[in-house]
Design a protein around this motif. Sequence first.
Motif, mmCIF file in Angstrom:
data_model
loop_
_atom_site.group_PDB
_atom_site.id
_atom_site.type_symbol
_atom_site.label_atom_id
_atom_site.label_comp_id
_atom_site.label_asym_id
_atom_site.label_seq_id
_atom_site.Cartn_x
_atom_site.Cartn_y
_atom_site.Cartn_z
ATOM 1 N N GLN A 183 -33.772 0.108 -18.169
ATOM 2 C CA GLN A 183 -32.954 -0.637 -19.120
ATOM 3 C C GLN A 183 -31.454 -0.398 -18.952
ATOM 4 O O GLN A 183 -30.645 -0.969 -19.686
ATOM 5 C CB GLN A 183 -33.358 -0.270 -20.549
ATOM 6 C CG GLN A 183 -34.791 -0.642 -20.894
ATOM 7 C CD GLN A 183 -35.067 -2.126 -20.724
ATOM 8 O OE1 GLN A 183 -34.325 -2.972 -21.230
ATOM 9 N NE2 GLN A 183 -36.126 -2.451 -20.003
ATOM 10 N N LYS A 184 -31.082 0.447 -17.990
ATOM 11 C CA LYS A 184 -29.665 0.706 -17.767
ATOM 12 C C LYS A 184 -29.456 1.129 -16.319
ATOM 13 O O LYS A 184 -30.395 1.524 -15.617
ATOM 14 C CB LYS A 184 -29.145 1.778 -18.716
ATOM 15 C CG LYS A 184 -29.832 3.125 -18.566
ATOM 16 C CD LYS A 184 -29.283 4.137 -19.572
ATOM 17 C CE LYS A 184 -29.973 5.491 -19.406
ATOM 18 N NZ LYS A 184 -29.442 6.488 -20.358
ATOM 19 N N VAL A 185 -28.216 1.033 -15.896
ATOM 20 C CA VAL A 185 -27.857 1.408 -14.534
ATOM 21 C C VAL A 185 -28.026 2.911 -14.351
ATOM 22 O O VAL A 185 -27.711 3.714 -15.232
ATOM 23 C CB VAL A 185 -26.407 0.976 -14.243
ATOM 24 C CG1 VAL A 185 -25.887 1.616 -12.963
ATOM 25 C CG2 VAL A 185 -26.312 -0.538 -14.143
ATOM 26 N N GLY A 186 -28.542 3.296 -13.195
ATOM 27 C CA GLY A 186 -28.737 4.707 -12.891
ATOM 28 C C GLY A 186 -30.045 4.924 -12.150
ATOM 29 O O GLY A 186 -30.648 3.977 -11.629
ATOM 30 N N ALA A 187 -30.489 6.170 -12.109
ATOM 31 C CA ALA A 187 -31.736 6.530 -11.425
ATOM 32 C C ALA A 187 -32.703 7.157 -12.419
ATOM 33 O O ALA A 187 -32.296 7.906 -13.311
ATOM 34 C CB ALA A 187 -31.458 7.487 -10.277
#
Length: 266
Positions: free
Chosen positions: A84-88
């Motif tokens: 649901q969000k940018v990242g890993a």
Amino acid sequence: RYGEGSDFCYVPQHTGKVTIRAAAGKFHQSVTVEVKKPLLKIVAEEETITYGQQPQLRYRVEGLLKGDTLQSLGIELKCLAQWQKVGAEDICFEPVACDKYEVQTQSAKLTVLPCKLTVRWNKTYDGTDKMPETLCATGAKGEKVFLTTGGALPSKNAGSYRPDVTVTGQNAANYTAEVICTVLPKRLTLHGLRVKDKKYDGTTKAELECPGTLQGVILGDSVAIGEMEVAFDSAAQGERKVTVKKVSLVGLDKQNYTVDCAEGFD
């Protein structure tokens, strides 16, 4: 025979503790072994997506016996990743229970990259470098994304520009953005154009008596009529309409204007 070894093979039919007894004449031997469930591994595969996309959640299965499938074993995998969000984050599955197998799951990395937005904004040349300080775009899943521009273009002149912008709002971290601004030349009209009368010569050639004036020039700009090509609408005798076939402009601000070729002048 006494003193000779002997081999035998036993294939267990179920799991748990099993006692195996071997006998040869008056000699016998017993051994208890534990038969464990076969190991079934479900291994997630790494994946990279852009924010707003749905991951495929690929995985491979190791250790299935012939004839078995996850479906036939009643195994349904449920992924715990959210994306649901940018990242890993980890692609991992809920623990799986199976009567026939010992099931192990192995996670993998899911990388979510920012969604790139390209916003196009146009205006007609107005003699200023002004543009809106904030632009609104529609992002992934219909989200409203706001772009702060600073309110000014690099130049007032007609052309294409890519000003620096900052993404703001609740989901700003999930986006990158560029704004392509196009300043279109302003259209001018001719007023007062006149041509000379002529004797019939079988052509549509016309000679200017007065090129007229440009209407719509912004106060303070330097632009004027350069060359102009005009023609009658017919070579026949009588009162004819005049068509402007070509107009060129001169002056420091000529690139900011255009004149439509027109017809219908007397």
